[in-house]
Design a protein around this motif. Structure first.
Motif, PDB file in Angstrom:
ATOM      1  N   PRO A 114       0.821  -1.216   0.000  1.00  0.00           N
ATOM      2  CA  PRO A 114       0.000   0.000   0.000  1.00  0.00           C
ATOM      3  C   PRO A 114       0.850   1.259   0.000  1.00  0.00           C
ATOM      4  CG  PRO A 114       0.189  -0.836   2.224  1.00  0.00           C
ATOM      5  CD  PRO A 114       0.910  -1.818   1.341  1.00  0.00           C
ATOM      6  N   GLU A 134     -11.212   3.984  -5.489  1.00  0.00           N
ATOM      7  CA  GLU A 134     -11.002   2.818  -6.343  1.00  0.00           C
ATOM      8  C   GLU A 134     -11.601   1.612  -5.644  1.00  0.00           C
ATOM      9  OE1 GLU A 134      -7.321   0.829  -8.879  1.00  0.00           O
ATOM     10  OE2 GLU A 134      -6.912   1.744  -6.937  1.00  0.00           O
ATOM     11  N   ARG A 161      -9.901   7.752   0.664  1.00  0.00           N
ATOM     12  CA  ARG A 161      -9.332   8.983   1.211  1.00  0.00           C
ATOM     13  C   ARG A 161     -10.277   9.500   2.284  1.00  0.00           C
ATOM     14  NH1 ARG A 161     -10.147  14.162  -0.521  1.00  0.00           N
ATOM     15  NH2 ARG A 161     -10.987  13.387  -2.508  1.00  0.00           N
ATOM     16  N   GLU A 210      -4.932   9.095   3.160  1.00  0.00           N
ATOM     17  CA  GLU A 210      -5.233   8.414   1.897  1.00  0.00           C
ATOM     18  C   GLU A 210      -4.521   7.070   1.886  1.00  0.00           C
ATOM     19  OE1 GLU A 210      -5.070   9.103  -2.966  1.00  0.00           O
ATOM     20  OE2 GLU A 210      -4.451  10.693  -1.576  1.00  0.00           O
ATOM     21  N   SER A 270      -9.006   1.805  -2.815  1.00  0.00           N
ATOM     22  CA  SER A 270      -8.359   3.013  -2.305  1.00  0.00           C
ATOM     23  C   SER A 270      -9.408   3.915  -1.678  1.00  0.00           C
ATOM     24  CB  SER A 270      -7.644   3.773  -3.434  1.00  0.00           C
ATOM     25  OG  SER A 270      -6.663   2.957  -4.047  1.00  0.00           O
ATOM     26  N   PRO A 289      -7.995  -3.936  -6.318  1.00  0.00           N
ATOM     27  CA  PRO A 289      -7.490  -2.743  -5.629  1.00  0.00           C
ATOM     28  C   PRO A 289      -8.622  -1.935  -5.007  1.00  0.00           C
ATOM     29  CG  PRO A 289      -6.468  -2.970  -7.789  1.00  0.00           C
ATOM     30  CD  PRO A 289      -7.574  -3.972  -7.741  1.00  0.00           C
ATOM     31  N   THR A 314      -3.918   3.859  -0.495  1.00  0.00           N
ATOM     32  CA  THR A 314      -3.980   3.329  -1.854  1.00  0.00           C
ATOM     33  C   THR A 314      -3.355   1.942  -1.859  1.00  0.00           C
ATOM     34  OG1 THR A 314      -3.747   5.555  -2.748  1.00  0.00           O
ATOM     35  CG2 THR A 314      -3.312   3.738  -4.251  1.00  0.00           C
ATOM     36  N   GLY A 315      -3.975   1.021  -2.582  1.00  0.00           N
ATOM     37  CA  GLY A 315      -3.386  -0.304  -2.700  1.00  0.00           C
ATOM     38  C   GLY A 315      -3.902  -1.311  -1.710  1.00  0.00           C
TER      39      GLY A 315
END
Length: 707
Positions: free
Chosen positions: A262, A697, A686, A672, A684, A682, A674-675
């Motif tokens: 991540p 995502e 925030r 945030e 993601s 995936p 991500t991953g």
């Protein structure tokens, strides 16, 4: 007590920890001679080595340990190890007859370290050292030595590296025993040592100009021109003549990490390095059985518990589920192969391996076999919610049913104790029932009910009723009223007397587990009891300012270095952060998170298994624990989980939904992530500075629900 060696995984299970003191000499009895006048005394036990200042590289099944100067001196734990055997104990470097002046020694990753030293050329009038010596070490046994000349004249001087080994097992070395060195023999471009079972070889490239087998010295006559460099690579290898099953190996070449990598961005700059270095640490602990190279599972920790401890492995797998289900799947399959399949003397069918773990000065021991067996059901159920394919869940469901069967007759006086003891023994010789075991059993029953119902197996409703009855008994008998409103008892002694110890193990009462639609299961505590527990957790007697103490500082038996008597254990603090945030006590969660992040900054983002429960004071770093594993699977996974939990991602992939409920207080500011992985895809998210989540995502097959 002795730490286990890292050979077969089962040798680690239930092994005791090292003791940091020699045995006490008993006092003289009546009529005995005074000490020093011929009275025989037992020799003191050797002191186990302290490792809080050691630089330890780990890449399962190998590790290396030295002091910050990089010299392997054969003292304490120093050396290169593989499969629990010290392949090399000494590697002492001298340039021109002098040891380099140590300048720096630190990890560059979990598996590698860099040491830098300086040497003044003999006869040089310049006050600045002209030579630097860099040592680049890998846990697998490769070390590169680089000599650089930054002076104005050529440097002509010998480089000597003294080598030696005892081929000792890490269990004996960790207990403070130092076997004698073995004689060396010249072999090719290095030296060989041969023992009854193992042999070790050190080879050098380029070859040394001289090899002194008797002294164990490799020698090069160097001439390094101004501005030039010279280097040598030394490789340590261990050979074995042992027959029988092969020991577990590490993550093989081409086998990917069992989690996504991540990216963390946050207003709090401490969060990203904590996550990345924690996952790096966990990666160094990955083992695999020889016949299942892709079923990776984590060792408990290095150097003391460098092998499979089922409860610790399951905790690490569970806490990393936001990064995917592959570690959980590999761990569950590895443990299913080790599950007790048929009744045996002193064993219960369905149990995972494990023994008793010290419970601290005020609480009874805990049974790691019980904890692991109950946790197996929870990890399988939650991995299914995160997206473990249905076929893989179905394959593991019989093992979960066997684990539930072990729980089925596990009640004594209405509560769960030690499942590893036969039912008749538990009834005849009852032991205390601990609060966290009831929480783990309650959660396993509800998770088991969900799995059975979803896969068309009978018994789901029965387990829901079982959990409801346990919940009622717990609320009736485990609560202690006092002037502050009350608190849960840490346990019930045989006969029903509450054990009033205030300990960090109570955080398990907040961990109710992932349920359908991203919800929570019922808790053993009601809402008001949960509020009172939250207040207790952040009060100064438990919160050290660096994390939760394992025992209240007000206890007369509090010991800030007691691993269950007052030290801070990272993963319990992480569980408290996640649990408090989930039940709406976000300010308390933020308080504990701040302490954990502050401690992590002092440990360079690589939190050990535990550290001292000394009260935090301005200008003073947390006190390390001399016997803590570094790295440790549950602390590494727990530290990362404490950050992930703030986003509040709670999936139900079988139900096609993901609930996102972040901490509204946003203790890290904007965050945030991500991953992450949900349903193998995936994911993601925030979280804004006002605690509002935005999913950026996700799999198109999932319905997103925000609260």
């Amino acid at each position: 007590m002795r730490p286990p060696q890292a050979m077969p995984a089962e040798s680690v299970v239930g092994a005791p920890r090292p003791v940091g003191r020699p045995d006490l000499v008993p006092p003289a009895g009546p009529g005995s001679a005074p000490a020093g006048l011929g009275r025989p005394t037992a020799p003191p036990r050797p002191q186990p080595p302290a490792v809080h200042h050691a630089v330890i590289c780990v890449n399962a099944p190998a590790m290396a340990a030295s002091g910050p100067d990089g010299q392997l001196r054969g003292h304490g734990l120093h050396g290169f190890y593989r499969n629990g055997v010290r392949a090399l104990a000494r590697m002492e470097l001298r340039l021109g007859g002098m040891e380099p002046l140590p300048l720096q020694g630190a990890l560059t990753s979990t598996a590698q370290a860099r040491f830098l030293g300086a040497v003044r050329v003999p006869g040089d009038l310049d006050p600045d050292p002209a030579l630097t010596v860099e040592r680049l070490r890998h846990a697998d046994g490769v070390e590169t030595v680089v000599v650089r000349n930054t002076g104005p004249r050529p440097a002509r001087l010998p480089l000597e590296i003294a080598l030696g080994t005892d081929l000792g097992p890490v269990a004996e070395i960790a207990a403070g025993h130092r076997p004698p060195d073995l004689p060396g023999q010249v072999q090719s471009a290095g030296l060989r040592w041969t023992g009854p079972v193992h042999s070790a070889v050190v080879s050098a490239k380029p070859s040394p100009h001289a090899v002194l087998a008797g002294a164990g010295v490799l020698r090069w006559d160097l001439e390094v021109q101004p501005g030039a460099r010279w280097s040598v690579e030394l490789r340590t290898e261990l050979e074995s003549a042992a027959t029988g099953p092969r020991p577990p190996g590490g993550r093989g070449t081409g086998v990917p990490l069992p989690w996504s990598e991540p990216e963390v961005r946050s207003d709090d700059s401490r969060a990203a390095p904590l996550v990345s270095r924690s996952l790096d640490a966990l990666g160094g602990l990955l083992f695999a059985d020889p016949d299942r190279p892709t079923d990776l599972y984590p060792a408990s920790g290095a150097p003391w518990r460098f092998g499979l401890a089922p409860a610790d492995a399951l905790w690490a797998a569970r806490l990393t589920l936001p990064l995917g289900t592959r570690l959980a799947a590999g761990t569950l399959r590895a443990l299913a192969r080790r599950q007790q399949l048929a009744p045996a003397p002193g064993r219960t069918e369905g149990l995972l391996p494990g023994g008793l773990r010290h419970g601290g000065p005020e609480l009874p021991p805990t049974c790691t076999a019980t904890e692991a067996t109950l946790l197996f059901v929870t990890v399988l159920a939650e991995a299914w919610r995160w997206g473990l394919p249905r076929a893989e869940v179905a394959e593991l469901l019989p093992a979960a049913e066997r684990a539930l069967a072990a729980l089925c007759d596990g009640l004594v006086d209405g509560f769960v104790t030690d499942l590893s003891r036969p039912a008749e023994e538990r009834s005849a010789h009852p032991v205390a029932a601990r609060a966290e075991v009831q929480a783990q059993a309650h959660r396993a029953a509800l998770h088991g009910a969900e799995l059975l119902e979803a896969f068309g197996r009978p018994g789901g409703e029965g387990w829901r009723s079982w959990a409801a009855e346990l919940r009622g008994r717990f609320r009736e008998r485990f609560w202690i009223d006092d002037l502050s409103g009350g608190r849960p008892a840490a346990g019930l002694a045989p006969g029903g007397q509450p054990l009033p110890a205030l300990a960090s193990c109570l955080v398990h009462l907040l961990d109710t587990g992932l349920a359908a639609d991203g919800g929570r299961h019922d808790s053993l505590l009601d809402r008001e009891q949960t509020r009172l527990l939250a207040q207790r957790l952040v009060a100064p007697e438990l919160d050290s300012g660096w994390g939760l103490r394992t025992l209240s500082a007000k206890s007369p038996r509090f010991n800030p270095l007691g691993h269950r008597g007052g030290a801070v254990r990272v993963h319990e603090t992480a569980l408290a952060i996640a649990g408090l945030a989930e039940v709406g006590h976000e300010n308390e969660a933020g308080t504990l998170l701040e302490g954990l992040l502050a401690a992590a900054a002092h440990f360079e983002g690589r939190l050990p298994e535990m550290y001292a429960g000394e009260q935090r004071t301005p200008g003073c770093p947390p006190v390390p624990h001399p016997a803590a594993c570094r790295p440790a699977a549950v602390s590494a996974a727990g530290a990362a989980h404490a950050v992930f939990a703030l986003a509040g991602v709670r999936p139900d992939v079988p139900g096609g939904r993901v609930l996102v409920r972040p901490a509204s207080t946003a203790p890290l500011g904007e965050l945030e992530l991500t991953g992450l992985r949900v349903a193998g895809e995936p994911f993601s998210v925030r979280v804004s500075r006002i605690g509002v989540a935005m999913v950026e995502e996700a799999s198109g097959d999932l319905q997103l629900v925000a609260r």
